[in-house]
Design a protein around this motif. Sequence first.
Motif, PDB file in Angstrom:
ATOM      1  N   TYR A 302       0.905  -0.918   0.097  1.00 63.78           N
ATOM      2  CA  TYR A 302      -0.222  -0.515  -0.259  1.00 63.78           C
ATOM      3  C   TYR A 302       0.556   1.324   0.167  1.00 63.78           C
ATOM      4  O   TYR A 302       2.008   0.750   0.113  1.00 63.78           O
ATOM      5  CB  TYR A 302      -0.806  -0.223   1.415  1.00 63.78           C
ATOM      6  CG  TYR A 302       0.004  -0.224   3.049  1.00 63.78           C
ATOM      7  CD1 TYR A 302       0.117   0.496   2.858  1.00 63.78           C
ATOM      8  CD2 TYR A 302      -0.533  -1.676   3.211  1.00 63.78           C
ATOM      9  CE1 TYR A 302       1.149   0.612   4.483  1.00 63.78           C
ATOM     10  CE2 TYR A 302      -0.149  -2.083   3.982  1.00 63.78           C
ATOM     11  CZ  TYR A 302       0.551  -0.986   5.233  1.00 63.78           C
ATOM     12  OH  TYR A 302       1.574  -1.200   5.788  1.00 63.78           O
ATOM     13  N   PRO A 303       0.145   2.455  -0.251  1.00 63.83           N
ATOM     14  CA  PRO A 303       0.924   3.444  -1.101  1.00 63.83           C
ATOM     15  C   PRO A 303       1.358   4.099   0.744  1.00 63.83           C
ATOM     16  O   PRO A 303       1.126   3.953   1.595  1.00 63.83           O
ATOM     17  CB  PRO A 303       0.796   4.681  -1.232  1.00 63.83           C
ATOM     18  CG  PRO A 303      -0.772   3.908  -1.227  1.00 63.83           C
ATOM     19  CD  PRO A 303      -0.927   3.275  -0.813  1.00 63.83           C
ATOM     20  N   ASP A 304       2.754   4.936   0.516  1.00 66.85           N
ATOM     21  CA  ASP A 304       3.270   5.433   1.491  1.00 66.85           C
ATOM     22  C   ASP A 304       3.470   4.068   3.153  1.00 66.85           C
ATOM     23  O   ASP A 304       3.453   5.138   4.221  1.00 66.85           O
ATOM     24  CB  ASP A 304       2.304   6.725   2.326  1.00 66.85           C
ATOM     25  CG  ASP A 304       2.476   7.739   1.001  1.00 66.85           C
ATOM     26  OD1 ASP A 304       3.569   8.103   0.031  1.00 66.85           O
ATOM     27  OD2 ASP A 304       0.741   8.003   1.271  1.00 66.85           O
ATOM     28  N   LYS A 305       4.049   3.055   3.149  1.00 64.03           N
ATOM     29  CA  LYS A 305       4.319   2.508   3.730  1.00 64.03           C
ATOM     30  C   LYS A 305       5.285   2.318   4.694  1.00 64.03           C
ATOM     31  O   LYS A 305       6.728   3.211   4.288  1.00 64.03           O
ATOM     32  CB  LYS A 305       4.091   0.860   3.526  1.00 64.03           C
ATOM     33  CG  LYS A 305       4.241   0.083   3.926  1.00 64.03           C
ATOM     34  CD  LYS A 305       4.646  -1.605   3.825  1.00 64.03           C
ATOM     35  CE  LYS A 305       5.796  -2.429   4.021  1.00 64.03           C
ATOM     36  NZ  LYS A 305       6.432  -2.268   3.296  1.00 64.03           N
ATOM     37  N   ILE A 306       4.650   2.799   6.481  1.00 67.93           N
ATOM     38  CA  ILE A 306       6.085   3.717   6.654  1.00 67.93           C
ATOM     39  C   ILE A 306       6.772   2.553   7.203  1.00 67.93           C
ATOM     40  O   ILE A 306       6.474   1.099   7.496  1.00 67.93           O
ATOM     41  CB  ILE A 306       5.816   4.115   8.289  1.00 67.93           C
ATOM     42  CG1 ILE A 306       4.854   3.315   9.162  1.00 67.93           C
ATOM     43  CG2 ILE A 306       4.910   5.754   8.021  1.00 67.93           C
ATOM     44  CD1 ILE A 306       5.415   3.176  10.522  1.00 67.93           C
ATOM     45  N   CYS A 307       8.189   2.577   7.427  1.00 67.05           N
ATOM     46  CA  CYS A 307       9.662   1.698   8.223  1.00 67.05           C
ATOM     47  C   CYS A 307       9.991   2.095   9.293  1.00 67.05           C
ATOM     48  O   CYS A 307      10.503   3.694   9.545  1.00 67.05           O
ATOM     49  CB  CYS A 307      10.474   2.106   7.084  1.00 67.05           C
ATOM     50  SG  CYS A 307      10.432   0.248   5.706  1.00 67.05           S
ATOM     51  N   VAL A 308       9.718   1.219  10.385  1.00 73.97           N
ATOM     52  CA  VAL A 308      10.277   1.197  11.747  1.00 73.97           C
ATOM     53  C   VAL A 308      11.371   0.383  11.478  1.00 73.97           C
ATOM     54  O   VAL A 308      11.722  -0.672  10.764  1.00 73.97           O
ATOM     55  CB  VAL A 308       9.896   0.556  12.431  1.00 73.97           C
ATOM     56  CG1 VAL A 308      10.778   0.749  13.786  1.00 73.97           C
ATOM     57  CG2 VAL A 308       8.567   1.306  13.155  1.00 73.97           C
ATOM     58  N   VAL A 309      12.585   0.755  10.899  1.00 72.48           N
ATOM     59  CA  VAL A 309      13.623   0.164  10.326  1.00 72.48           C
ATOM     60  C   VAL A 309      14.261  -0.016  11.376  1.00 72.48           C
ATOM     61  O   VAL A 309      15.063   0.532  12.260  1.00 72.48           O
ATOM     62  CB  VAL A 309      15.016   1.343   9.721  1.00 72.48           C
ATOM     63  CG1 VAL A 309      15.618   0.014   9.009  1.00 72.48           C
ATOM     64  CG2 VAL A 309      14.398   2.330   8.504  1.00 72.48           C
ATOM     65  N   ALA A 310      14.599  -1.363  11.577  1.00 72.81           N
ATOM     66  CA  ALA A 310      15.492  -1.983  12.735  1.00 72.81           C
ATOM     67  C   ALA A 310      16.700  -1.611  13.181  1.00 72.81           C
ATOM     68  O   ALA A 310      17.132  -2.011  13.759  1.00 72.81           O
ATOM     69  CB  ALA A 310      15.104  -3.990  12.764  1.00 72.81           C
ATOM     70  N   PRO A 311      17.364  -1.896  11.749  1.00 67.29           N
ATOM     71  CA  PRO A 311      19.497  -1.761  12.113  1.00 67.29           C
ATOM     72  C   PRO A 311      19.420  -0.341  12.621  1.00 67.29           C
ATOM     73  O   PRO A 311      20.630  -0.494  13.446  1.00 67.29           O
ATOM     74  CB  PRO A 311      19.600  -1.856  10.731  1.00 67.29           C
ATOM     75  CG  PRO A 311      18.568  -2.698  10.112  1.00 67.29           C
ATOM     76  CD  PRO A 311      17.409  -2.149  10.300  1.00 67.29           C
TER      77      PRO A 311
END
Length: 334
Positions: A302-311
């Motif tokens: 889906y659009p604009d999927k936020i990403c909690v970036v683990a590294p």
Amino acid sequence: MNLGRNDLRRWLTAPDASALFAEARAVRARTKGDGVFLRGLIELSSVCDRDCLYCGMRHSNQSARRYALRDDEILACARLARDLRFGTVVLQAGECPSLWTRDRVAALVRRIKGETGQRVTLSLGERSEADTAAWREAGADRYLLRFETTDRALFAHIHPGAPLTGAHPRLDQLRRMKAQGYEIGAGMMLGLPGQTLESVVEDLLTLRDLAVDMVGLGPYLSHPQTPLGQESTPSEVPVSADFTCRCYALARLLLPAANIPSTTALSTLDPAHGRHMGFEAGANVFMPNLTPAAYRDGYQIYPDKICVVAPEADARSALYADLAAVGLRHAYDH
Ligand code: SAH
């Protein structure tokens, strides 16, 4: 808890759900304590043979960016999950059995288990009984397959080729995998065009009847490059953080010990409050994204999927601060 249809209907529509959320937190405290499990999400590929009407990765979406991780990249992600003390990796992908063959996935599971000692959750869509048996044999612990909706007509409409009668293909697979010894995870999207409130009540009761170990549910987020994104059919079910959280809380009451993530879709819908609201409604899992940076944009379901970036350390400290603010902490699940 003995919740019936009327109770579910009432809580889904009550003017105020704060008492429901408080009850869900109390049940979580009893069954899970104050620990939140983190799962490292690895999005293996955006290549997909299917044409699901809602999903940005659908085969016919010519503007989707397609990628597939190599085995060594997947292993590197799994090592990162171990180093971050997550304890579980979730391997998710578009449906492409020629890319994710039975043997390749089995070998991957063996290597991840052997080299990192973590639990492995698979989320590779609809696969044969022989495939899931082989992966279980290789050591896969869990399988996540949302049934999306229990409304057969709606399910068939949004999944071209799905049968209108007989067994629901995804419920059927979930039952088979349970018999194979998997911990199973399932759930639905909320706010699909044409979705009725009554069908969401049925979805919730189905989660209980299946005795799922994990509940994965979130708001439906319309994608403009999909047929469903063009549809103007109304839904009885709101696309809202509040409604999503009511479903988390009801799932917590129906399945007190289930693992329930506060999902990325909820955080995407309300980036400032979604994650926090999920925990306040009884969720106890979060799935930071471990997909290598170069590929991450390609997994646009889906659009604009936020990403909690683990590294990224700052993303993790923000997450830990969020947890502390609601009296929770990161717990190691092994
Ligand atoms: N191919 C796998 C993984 C799909 S992505 C499978 O089908 O199981 C994982 C989940 O994302 C899906 O099960 C669906 O519930 C959700 N999803 C897909 N498109 C979405 C959209 N437009 N809005 C919200 N959730 C979506």
